[in-house]
Scaffold this active site. Structure first.
Site, PDB file in Angstrom:
ATOM      1  N   HIS A   1      30.601  25.823  34.672  1.00 18.55           N
ATOM      2  CA  HIS A   1      31.553  25.334  33.666  1.00 18.55           C
ATOM      3  C   HIS A   1      32.137  24.001  34.120  1.00 18.55           C
ATOM      4  O   HIS A   1      32.362  23.764  35.307  1.00 18.55           O
ATOM      5  CB  HIS A   1      32.667  26.356  33.448  1.00 18.55           C
ATOM      6  CG  HIS A   1      33.522  26.056  32.267  1.00 18.55           C
ATOM      7  ND1 HIS A   1      34.546  25.127  32.309  1.00 18.55           N
ATOM      8  CD2 HIS A   1      33.502  26.538  31.000  1.00 18.55           C
ATOM      9  CE1 HIS A   1      35.121  25.067  31.129  1.00 18.55           C
ATOM     10  NE2 HIS A   1      34.509  25.909  30.311  1.00 18.55           N
TER      11      HIS A   1
ATOM     12  N   GLU B   1      28.243  22.890  26.190  1.00 17.63           N
ATOM     13  CA  GLU B   1      29.672  22.712  25.958  1.00 17.63           C
ATOM     14  C   GLU B   1      30.059  21.273  26.284  1.00 17.63           C
ATOM     15  O   GLU B   1      30.429  20.972  27.426  1.00 17.63           O
ATOM     16  CB  GLU B   1      30.480  23.667  26.838  1.00 17.63           C
ATOM     17  CG  GLU B   1      30.253  25.139  26.563  1.00 17.63           C
ATOM     18  CD  GLU B   1      31.264  25.992  27.297  1.00 17.63           C
ATOM     19  OE1 GLU B   1      32.033  26.685  26.611  1.00 17.63           O
ATOM     20  OE2 GLU B   1      31.311  25.953  28.542  1.00 17.63           O
TER      21      GLU B   1
END
Length: 263
Positions: free
Chosen positions: A106, A178
């Site tokens: 992430h 993302e």
């Protein structure tokens, strides 16, 4: 809970990471209500998953129950099984506590905790070794996007983390695109047009070889249906819009009603 090695039948993946939110009581309540919902209205063609904090992992596992179709993940894990890694939790330990998915790479971990291409590769390999699903997060910054480097950047991130994997291994990997500029409280929701090229590029390299290509970044009940309609998108990775159960359930219902869930 289903064995992660046997996954792949779902047409759409719909999941949420709670980041550093929710105590034990709130986590337990959410999981119990979610378990009741999916038992009463199984979302056909959809694989739900939730990724709580480490401290709530076993609480959520127990609240979901042994027969729950909802998969459980962790937000990070170390590639070594054991050793002098103070403060870390290994993939093996996460699996022992009930995890079936490992979120890897992430952007917040890359920015704040020194995550690199090399560490993402090691974590992906460890997750696969232990039979868990690696959920590899990739995404470019606003600066990359403005420079016209989005596709090159995300493909390099993916290639580095997935280097050396066989097609059998890739078939057990999820990729979540993302874009950094679209995530978080101050993120700008990406338009459908902005997302077409990145997913075309990812599909060309990995689309038929991985378990799925997910989108994450300011996903909410207003845009989820449109995002699912983008070519090659096979799921959504949701943040704050799913932190309250009604929001998550609404997006699960949208996914179950979507033509892709019935393909």
């Amino acid at each position: 809970m289903p064995d992660a090695r046997a996954l792949g039948a779902a047409q759409l993946w719909i999941g949420t990471s709670w980041k550093m939110n929710k105590g034990l009581a709130e986590s337990r309540g959410y999981a119990r209500e979610l378990a009741e919902y999916v038992a009463a209205k199984p979302p056909a063609g959809v694989q739900p998953f939730i990724i709580p904090s480490f401290t709530a992992l076993t609480t959520v596992r127990d609240a979901l129950g042994d027969d729950s179709p909802v998969l459980l993940g962790v937000q990070n894990a170390h590639w070594e099984d054991h050793g002098a890694w103070t403060g870390e939790v290994s993939v093996a330990q996460a699996k022992d506590a009930g995890a079936q998915i490992v979120e890897i790479g992430h952007s917040e971990r890359r920015e704040h905790f020194g995550e690199t291409v090399e560490t993402t590769r090691l974590k992906v390999a460890a997750a696969l070794h232990h039979g868990l699903v690696p959920l590899l997060c990739i995404g470019e910054s606003a600066e990359n996007k403005q420079a016209g480097e989005s596709s090159r950047f995300i493909l390099e991130q993916a290639a580095g983390a997935l280097e050396g994997l066989t097609d059998e291994h890739l078939a057990r990997v999820l990729i979540a695109y993302e874009p950094i500029w679209a995530i978080g409280e101050n993120g700008r929701p990406a338009t459908v047009e902005e997302l077409r090229q990145p997913f075309d590029d990812l599909a060309r390299e990995y689309g038929c070889r991985t378990m799925g290509l997910l989108y994450g970044g300011s996903v909410n009940t207003d845009n989820a249906e449109d995002l699912l309609g983008i070519d090659h998108v096979t799921g959504l990775f949701i943040g704050r819009a799913a932190w309250q159960l009604p929001g998550y359930v609404r997006i699960l219902e949208m996914a179950a009603a979507h033509p892709k869930a019935k393909a």
